[in-house]
Design a protein around this motif. Structure first.
Motif, PDB file in Angstrom:
ATOM      1  N   PRO A 240      37.839 -35.428 -19.187  1.00  0.00           N
ATOM      2  CA  PRO A 240      39.224 -35.466 -19.630  1.00  0.00           C
ATOM      3  C   PRO A 240      39.754 -34.748 -20.880  1.00  0.00           C
ATOM      4  N   THR A 241      40.675 -33.125 -20.661  1.00  0.00           N
ATOM      5  CA  THR A 241      40.294 -33.128 -22.024  1.00  0.00           C
ATOM      6  C   THR A 241      41.774 -33.624 -23.133  1.00  0.00           C
ATOM      7  N   ALA A 242      42.574 -34.642 -22.535  1.00  0.00           N
ATOM      8  CA  ALA A 242      43.204 -35.669 -23.337  1.00  0.00           C
ATOM      9  C   ALA A 242      42.253 -36.656 -23.727  1.00  0.00           C
ATOM     10  N   VAL A 243      41.183 -36.983 -23.137  1.00  0.00           N
ATOM     11  CA  VAL A 243      40.915 -37.762 -23.467  1.00  0.00           C
ATOM     12  C   VAL A 243      39.314 -37.200 -24.989  1.00  0.00           C
ATOM     13  N   THR A 244      38.903 -36.361 -24.430  1.00  0.00           N
ATOM     14  CA  THR A 244      38.325 -35.803 -25.337  1.00  0.00           C
ATOM     15  C   THR A 244      39.005 -35.224 -26.943  1.00  0.00           C
ATOM     16  N   LEU A 245      40.272 -35.567 -27.004  1.00  0.00           N
ATOM     17  CA  LEU A 245      41.283 -35.444 -28.242  1.00  0.00           C
ATOM     18  C   LEU A 245      41.204 -37.265 -28.879  1.00  0.00           C
ATOM     19  N   ILE A 246      41.263 -37.963 -27.424  1.00  0.00           N
ATOM     20  CA  ILE A 246      41.062 -38.968 -28.240  1.00  0.00           C
ATOM     21  C   ILE A 246      40.085 -39.648 -28.879  1.00  0.00           C
ATOM     22  N   LEU A 247      38.687 -39.166 -28.702  1.00  0.00           N
ATOM     23  CA  LEU A 247      37.725 -39.892 -28.517  1.00  0.00           C
ATOM     24  C   LEU A 247      37.298 -38.452 -30.253  1.00  0.00           C
ATOM     25  N   GLY A 248      37.945 -37.291 -30.024  1.00  0.00           N
ATOM     26  CA  GLY A 248      37.064 -36.465 -31.492  1.00  0.00           C
ATOM     27  C   GLY A 248      38.490 -36.320 -32.553  1.00  0.00           C
ATOM     28  N   GLY A 249      39.320 -38.011 -32.454  1.00  0.00           N
ATOM     29  CA  GLY A 249      40.786 -37.674 -33.625  1.00  0.00           C
ATOM     30  C   GLY A 249      40.319 -38.986 -34.573  1.00  0.00           C
ATOM     31  N   ALA A 250      41.328 -39.923 -33.887  1.00  0.00           N
ATOM     32  CA  ALA A 250      40.768 -41.313 -34.313  1.00  0.00           C
ATOM     33  C   ALA A 250      39.601 -41.806 -34.563  1.00  0.00           C
ATOM     34  N   PRO A 251      38.897 -41.683 -34.190  1.00  0.00           N
ATOM     35  CA  PRO A 251      37.194 -42.331 -34.131  1.00  0.00           C
ATOM     36  C   PRO A 251      36.428 -41.929 -35.680  1.00  0.00           C
ATOM     37  N   LYS A 252      37.046 -40.532 -35.609  1.00  0.00           N
ATOM     38  CA  LYS A 252      36.150 -39.933 -36.785  1.00  0.00           C
ATOM     39  C   LYS A 252      36.726 -40.915 -38.042  1.00  0.00           C
ATOM     40  N   LEU A 253      37.878 -40.851 -38.087  1.00  0.00           N
ATOM     41  CA  LEU A 253      38.345 -40.854 -39.499  1.00  0.00           C
ATOM     42  C   LEU A 253      37.909 -43.204 -39.578  1.00  0.00           C
ATOM     43  N   ALA A 254      37.730 -43.684 -38.569  1.00  0.00           N
ATOM     44  CA  ALA A 254      37.312 -45.266 -38.566  1.00  0.00           C
ATOM     45  C   ALA A 254      35.197 -45.032 -38.954  1.00  0.00           C
ATOM     46  N   ALA A 255      35.072 -43.889 -38.009  1.00  0.00           N
ATOM     47  CA  ALA A 255      33.463 -43.785 -37.980  1.00  0.00           C
ATOM     48  C   ALA A 255      33.208 -43.588 -39.714  1.00  0.00           C
ATOM     49  N   PHE A 256      34.005 -42.676 -40.369  1.00  0.00           N
ATOM     50  CA  PHE A 256      33.891 -42.371 -41.751  1.00  0.00           C
ATOM     51  C   PHE A 256      34.246 -43.769 -42.723  1.00  0.00           C
ATOM     52  N   ALA A 257      35.548 -44.357 -42.389  1.00  0.00           N
ATOM     53  CA  ALA A 257      35.610 -45.556 -43.183  1.00  0.00           C
ATOM     54  C   ALA A 257      34.141 -46.568 -42.738  1.00  0.00           C
ATOM     55  N   MET A 258      33.687 -46.668 -41.749  1.00  0.00           N
ATOM     56  CA  MET A 258      32.716 -47.958 -41.516  1.00  0.00           C
ATOM     57  C   MET A 258      31.193 -47.191 -42.727  1.00  0.00           C
ATOM     58  N   THR A 259      31.103 -46.142 -42.695  1.00  0.00           N
ATOM     59  CA  THR A 259      30.109 -44.919 -43.183  1.00  0.00           C
ATOM     60  C   THR A 259      30.256 -45.532 -44.408  1.00  0.00           C
TER      61      THR A 259
END
Length: 494
Positions: A240-259
């Motif tokens: 669902p597009t609302a969940v797509t945005l949850i998935l494509g926003g803040a988690p990218k910042l966390a993945a970057f921090a982890m990297t």
């Protein structure tokens, strides 16, 4: 800097978020409102409180390690956490009407699971140990799996959740196996201790190199880099597009921090081994992301391939940070990569925000053709689409241009001029599919009599601010860029 082994005050944001999320869950359990207004408001208030807490900590200079080095608080973590709170809040505001129209608010799962995913992201951002990195990652991932499958009656969403779950488990296995190899080679789980052992030359070389290969593969999956990108278009399109945005926003910042934590804090001494891997991942992501996006007709799928290409730029910045004997150049490169990730998330929020606002009951604004004639219906929303597409394409004076320029400067300074040329060429190819969207919005005739854009005043105002920031940060990028470089210098000592 505080050096206490157990200092709960350092972990105040995570403890507070867990308590508030449980409070929201309890309130929602007794709520009878079909639209879950109380849960919605309480969730936004929780995010506002978290933002204030992290700002106070940052301004007070709170930093240090606690729980025997498993948890790190520094300027880098404060910045990314505050950005994550804002991203999640904006996402929930944009997705409110969409979720309501699709009966996704029968319970408060959407809000509680989003807060739990945010908690996992915060643990990832502040992790100073291989175990805490993995715990944060799994907490975030489990909440995201459930969010994607929230519409249980929707076969496409269920399929997307299954794909993400299976491939996510595979990637977690890669990462965990790599971490176990690193532990076996160094005898430590703490990132600072791992860096010390590697620097002293006491680590066992063969298992360490094998471990790095698996760790980089796991990180590439979470970032959505080629060849570990297979889940991104399918999950973005199917959710669902609302969940797509949850998935494509803040988690990218966390993945970057982890990297950044893993490669720069822990494995910086082996940069000669992971730098070529990042280079290959970056070039493949730029090539496949941009070339495949050209043939897409589904707007969400096109944005997914666009994400893959942008992760290529982020990886270029991380790769360029390894410049022997030039700490300032390294800080500039990591800072440029951080700036790119923050501005990318800002642009993604508005891009999917437009899709959410144009969708209505019984209609999903998913195809590029659904944007035909938008300028006639709503010139303001059409202008925001134009700003977003131009920024993603890297056209001045928008923030996407400066973000790309900063990364390219770092790549050139690291001596990889040919790599910068390749990145520019693929960016030029990528400009085609962004400009195609602008052409559809402004010059194509609508296929049918389209309904007017339905959005609340809060949503319209937030989208307007979001679009304005894309332009303002492009004209005046110096403040945010300086902050990113300063945060990198003070936190990672690059």
């Amino acid at each position: 800097m505080m050096q206490s082994h157990i200092d709960f005050a350092l972990a105040t944001p995570e403890i507070l978020l867990l308590v508030l999320a449980l409070a929201v869950l309890l309130v929602d359990a007794v709520s009878t409102h079909p639209e879950r207004k109380t849960t919605y408001v309480l969730t936004l208030l929780t995010l506002a409180v978290m933002t204030v807490v992290s700002l106070v900590q940052w301004n007070s200079g709170v930093s240090g390690k606690t729980f025997n080095g498993m948890y790190v608080t520094d300027a880098f973590s404060h910045l990314l956490k505050i950005t994550s709170y804002i991203a999640v809040g904006v996402t929930l505001v944009y997705g409110r009407l969409y979720a309501q129209a699709r009966d996704m608010l029968r319970g408060g799962e959407l809000y509680v699971l989003t807060l739990m995913a945010l908690l996992g992201q915060m643990v990832m951002i502040s992790a100073g140990n291989l175990i805490s990195i993995y715990l944060g990652l799994e907490l975030m991932s489990l909440a995201l799996y459930a969010l994607i499958a929230l519409r249980r009656d929707n076969a496409v969403a269920t399929e997307a959740a299954m794909k993400y779950f299976v491939l996510g488990a595979l990637a977690s296995g890669f990462l965990l196996y790599g971490m176990s190899m690193v532990y076996g080679a160094t005898g430590h789980l703490d990132l600072a201790e791992i860096a010390r052992v590697i620097g002293s030359g006491q680590a066992k070389e063969l298992p360490l190199v094998f471990g790095i290969v698996f760790v980089v593969a796991g990180l590439a999956f979470k970032l959505g880099a080629v060849p570990f990108h297979m889940w991104v278009p399918d999950v973005y399109q199917g959710s669902p597009t609302a969940v797509t945005l949850i998935l494509g926003g803040a988690p990218k910042l966390a993945a970057f921090a982890m990297t950044l934590r893993l490669l720069v804090d822990g494995l910086h001494g082996l940069a000669a081994d992971w730098q070529p891997m990042l280079m290959i991942l970056a070039v493949l992501s730029l090539a496949i992301g941009n070339l495949t996006a050209i043939v897409q007709t589904n707007f969400k799928r096109m944005l997914a391939y666009s994400t893959i290409s942008h992760m290529g730029f982020v990886l270029l910045g991380l790769m360029a940070g390894v410049v022997d004997g030039k700490p300032n150049a390294a800080s500039a490169a990591y800072g440029a990569s951080l700036f790119y990730m923050i501005t990318y998330v800002l642009t993604t929020l508005a891009s999917f925000g437009i899709v959410l606002l144009l969708s209505r009951q019984g209609f999903e604004c998913e195809h590029i053709d659904d944007l035909k004639g938008l300028n006639r219906r709503s010139p303001w929303h059409a202008l925001i689409v134009l700003l977003l597409m131009f920024s993603l394409a890297g056209i001045p004076p928008l923030v996407g241009f400066y973000a790309k320029l900063a990364v390219l400067q770092a790549v050139i300074e690291s001596g990889h001029v040919a790599l910068a040329v390749v990145a520019v060429l693929f960016s030029l190819i990528g400009a085609f599919y962004y400009l195609r969207v602008v052409k559809v919005v402004y010059f194509d005739e609508p296929v049918a009599e389209a309904a007017p854009v339905a959005a609340t005043c809060v949503q319209r105002g937030l989208l307007s601010v979001n679009g304005a920031l894309i332009l303002i940060l492009g004209i005046l990028p110096g403040g945010l860029m300086a902050l990113c470089v300063q945060v990198i210098k003070s936190s990672l000592g690059s």
